[in-house]
Every structure is written in structure tokens, then in C-alpha cells.
Design an enzyme around this catalytic site. Structure first.
Site, PDB file in Angstrom:
ATOM      1  N   SER A   1       0.919  -1.131  -0.088  1.00 32.76           N
ATOM      2  CA  SER A   1      -0.070   0.034  -0.042  1.00 32.76           C
ATOM      3  C   SER A   1       0.906   1.393  -0.090  1.00 32.76           C
ATOM      4  O   SER A   1       1.990   1.329   0.644  1.00 32.76           O
ATOM      5  CB  SER A   1      -0.813  -0.059   1.198  1.00 32.76           C
TER       6      SER A   1
ATOM      7  N   TYR B   1      -2.420  -0.331  10.162  1.00 35.94           N
ATOM      8  CA  TYR B   1      -2.526  -0.860   8.786  1.00 35.94           C
ATOM      9  C   TYR B   1      -1.254  -0.720   7.928  1.00 35.94           C
ATOM     10  O   TYR B   1      -0.727  -1.534   7.402  1.00 35.94           O
ATOM     11  CB  TYR B   1      -3.750  -0.067   8.133  1.00 35.94           C
TER      12      TYR B   1
END
Length: 337
Positions: free
Chosen positions: A127, A152
Site C-alpha cells: 500500500s 494498517y
């Protein structure tokens, strides 16, 4: 050749599976249908794949080692696109264990299956959030990414480090793709485009963080899928003796690539385009920056372009229009609404 797509009922997973099936490949899709958002959307995505004779689906929890072992024992899997994960920055403040279970334990189980079953290429989702506190733009894979600003992001960076370890120890070819703000039809309900569209059509206000002073490298889902498909046959090779401190490359068969639009859009411009596509102005509430968020993202995609020829082709105006058209059709909202 059978390609395993984890998270096949997810946003990117469904689009990727469709593309592979259209090319005549066999796809083994798995998903656990967790309740992070309404599972009905996942079931409806899966229904678009179920009629393909080359599609096989199994309900599997990647964090359960026994289920993963049974899956690999039953099916000959040579290529894996690992997309299953617990997504969302804000949710990690409320349910951190979900991220450890899915993104750490789940990814470990994927790597272990690769180790014991001779996987030819593992392509996995990282990501843009790994860039965290980085301020140099555009973001480059060759820059240090040691300051994540959300759990995350930390789990996605951990995935990259775990992949490198398994590539080094066991020769598993791994390629990590750092996705940049993926959007499009069948997207996730927690993403800004979905939230804004829903609110504007319902005559409700939208929350604009950092008082609108933000920009994102919004990337249309079809462009993301194109990049994945191009990268699958590009299997990284070991380079014995290579000494490097470069986070993106290694002596091991390991690579990391950005995949984005390479064209960041200011948030307020993004909202203007959405208002035009809907035909209605948004009610705007300006808010301060949220914890765990960043002011800007911008992908340097030179490396991915060099090995695959990848270049995004969907303008933001076209992509948003396609999403709004899908949203109206899926939720049966007339154009006059």
C-alpha cells in the site's frame, strides 16, 4: 495454469479474476466474507464470477493454517495474487487485532504455502500508506519507509519485510505492489468516493479533512488490474552477491513496485468532478486532519513501467463517471435523483 486470487470477492480481486478468466485462465478464488462492510456487496461481486467454467471458489480464512493447508493440498497452485487483507486506516484504531490476524498471520500462512508448494510467483498487495511520514514527492520505492503513521500501514510494511525474508531463505519469487488510492465500480463502501457519492445523492453533508488541503494519486481499478496482469509473468530472479540498502530490490528474488496514476489530484478538484458527474453540489463540512492520514500521495511508477510497460490510461473524469453510473445502477437510483 491456475492462479490463486485471495480476496476474490473484494473490490480489486473481483476485477482481476474477471480479467484472468476472460483471457482463458483458470482462477481459484478464496474469500472469508468478513463483516468489515456489508457482505452482500461481496456476494454480488462473486456472483459475477460464478458462471465462468474456469472459476473455482472456496470460502477460506487465510489466518487459519489448517484451511490453507487443505486448500493447497487439493489444488495445484503455481501463481498467487494475494489481495486478501483487513483494509482501512480508521478501523485499526478500534480493532487492531483484526489487522494482526489477517495481515500478519494470514500473510505468514500464504508465505508458508509458497515455501512448501513450489510457488512460481507471489504477487501481493502492499500500500502507498507505507510511505507514512515521508514528505518527498513523488514517492519512490527506493526511499526509506520506516515511519508508518497507522497500524494498517505498519502491517503492510511488515508484509514487505516478511516477503523479503522468505525470498532470501527459500528462493520464493515475490513482487509487492504498493497500491495508490484505487477507485472504480464495485469499490469499497469505506472509501471517499463511495462515501461522498452516497452522501451527495442523499442530500447529506460530506466531511472534508485537513480543510480540503489534500491530494491523492487516484488510480482507476482497470489500470491496477492491467498492472497486475502485466507483472504476473515477470518473475523476479536472484542476484547473488548484490549488496544494496535499496528497499525495492535485493540479492533475493524480491521486488517492490509502486502502482498508481502518477498524477495526483487535489481533493477539492476531485469533489468538483464528482459533483459534475452526479449533477448536484455537495454540502461541505471542513474538518481538521484525521489521525493516521497523510496530506499527499504521488506515485513514481518508473520501475513498474520499465519492467512491464505499464502506464495508467483512465482520466479521473472518466473513472468517476463510471463509478457514479455503477452506483446509480447498483442501488437503483434514477439519474434525476
Amino acid at each position: 495454469m491456475t492462479t490463486l486470487v485471495t480476496g476474490a470477492a473484494g473490490f480489486i480481486g473481483m476485477h482481476l479474476a474477471q480479467r484472468l478468466l476472460a483471457a482463458g485462465e483458470t482462477v481459484l478464488g478464496i474469500d472469508n466474507f468478513n463483516a468489515y462492510y456489508d457482505p452482500k456487496l461481496k456476494h454480488d461481486r462473486l456472483a459475477r464470477l460464478a458462471h465462468h467454467r474456469n472459476f473455482i471458489f472456496k470460502r477460506v480464512e487465510i489466518a487459519e493454517q489448517g484451511e490453507m493447508k487443505a486448500l493447497f493440498a487439493e489444488h495445484g497452485i503455481r501463481r498467487i495474487v494475494h489481495l486478501a487483507a483487513q483494509a482501512g486506516v480508521r478501523h485499526s484504531f478500534k480493532a487492531p487485532q483484526d489487522y494482526i490476524d489477517a495481515n500478519i498471520t494470514g500473510f505468514l500462512n500464504v508465505l508458508e504455502m509458497c515455501r512448501h508448494h513450489g510457488t512460481e510467483h507471489l504477487v501481493y498487495a502492499s500500500s502507498s500508506s507505507v510511505y507514512g511520514a515521508n514528505s518527498k514527492l513523488p514517492f519512490s520505492e527506493h526511499d526509506s519507509v520506516n515511519h508508518p503513521v497507522s497500524l494498517y500501514a505498519a502491517t503492510k510494511r511488515a508484509n514487505e519485510l516478511m516477503a523479503h525474508t522468505y525470498s532470501h531463505l527459500f528462493g520464493i519469487p515475490t513482487s509487492g505492489l504498493r497500491f495508490f488510492t484505487v477507485y472504480g465500480p464495485w469499490g469499497r463502501p469505506d472509501m471517499s468516493l463511495f462515501l461522498f457519492t452516497k452522501a451527495i445523492l442523499n442530500g447529506e453533508p460530506i466531511q472534508i479533512f485537513n480543510h480540503g488541503d489534500m491530494q491523492r494519486d487516484f488510480t482507476f481499478v482497470d489500470d491496477i488490474v492491467e498492472g497486475i496482469v502485466r507483472l504476473l509473468p515477470v518473475v523476479p530472479s536472484a542476484r547473488p552477491g548484490l549488496m544494496t540498502g535499496d528497499p525495492a530490490t535485493s540479492h533475493a528474488p524480491f521486488r517492490i513496485y509502486n502502482i498508481g496514476n502518477n498524477n495526483p489530484v487535489p481533493l477539492m478538484r476531485f469533489i468538483e468532478i464528482l459533483e459534475h458527474a452526479i449533477g448536484r453540489k455537495a454540502i461541505k463540512i471542513m474538518k481538521p486532519m484525521q489521525p493516521g492520514d497523510v496530506q499527499a500521495t504521488y506515485a513514481d511508477i518508473d520501475d513498474l513501467n520499465a519492467v512491464t510497460g505499464f502506464a495508467p490510461s483512465t482520466p479521473i473524469e472518466e473513472g468517476i463517471a463510471k463509478f457514479v453510473a455503477w452506483y446509480r445502477e447498483y442501488y437503483k437510483i434514477p439519474v434525476t435523483a
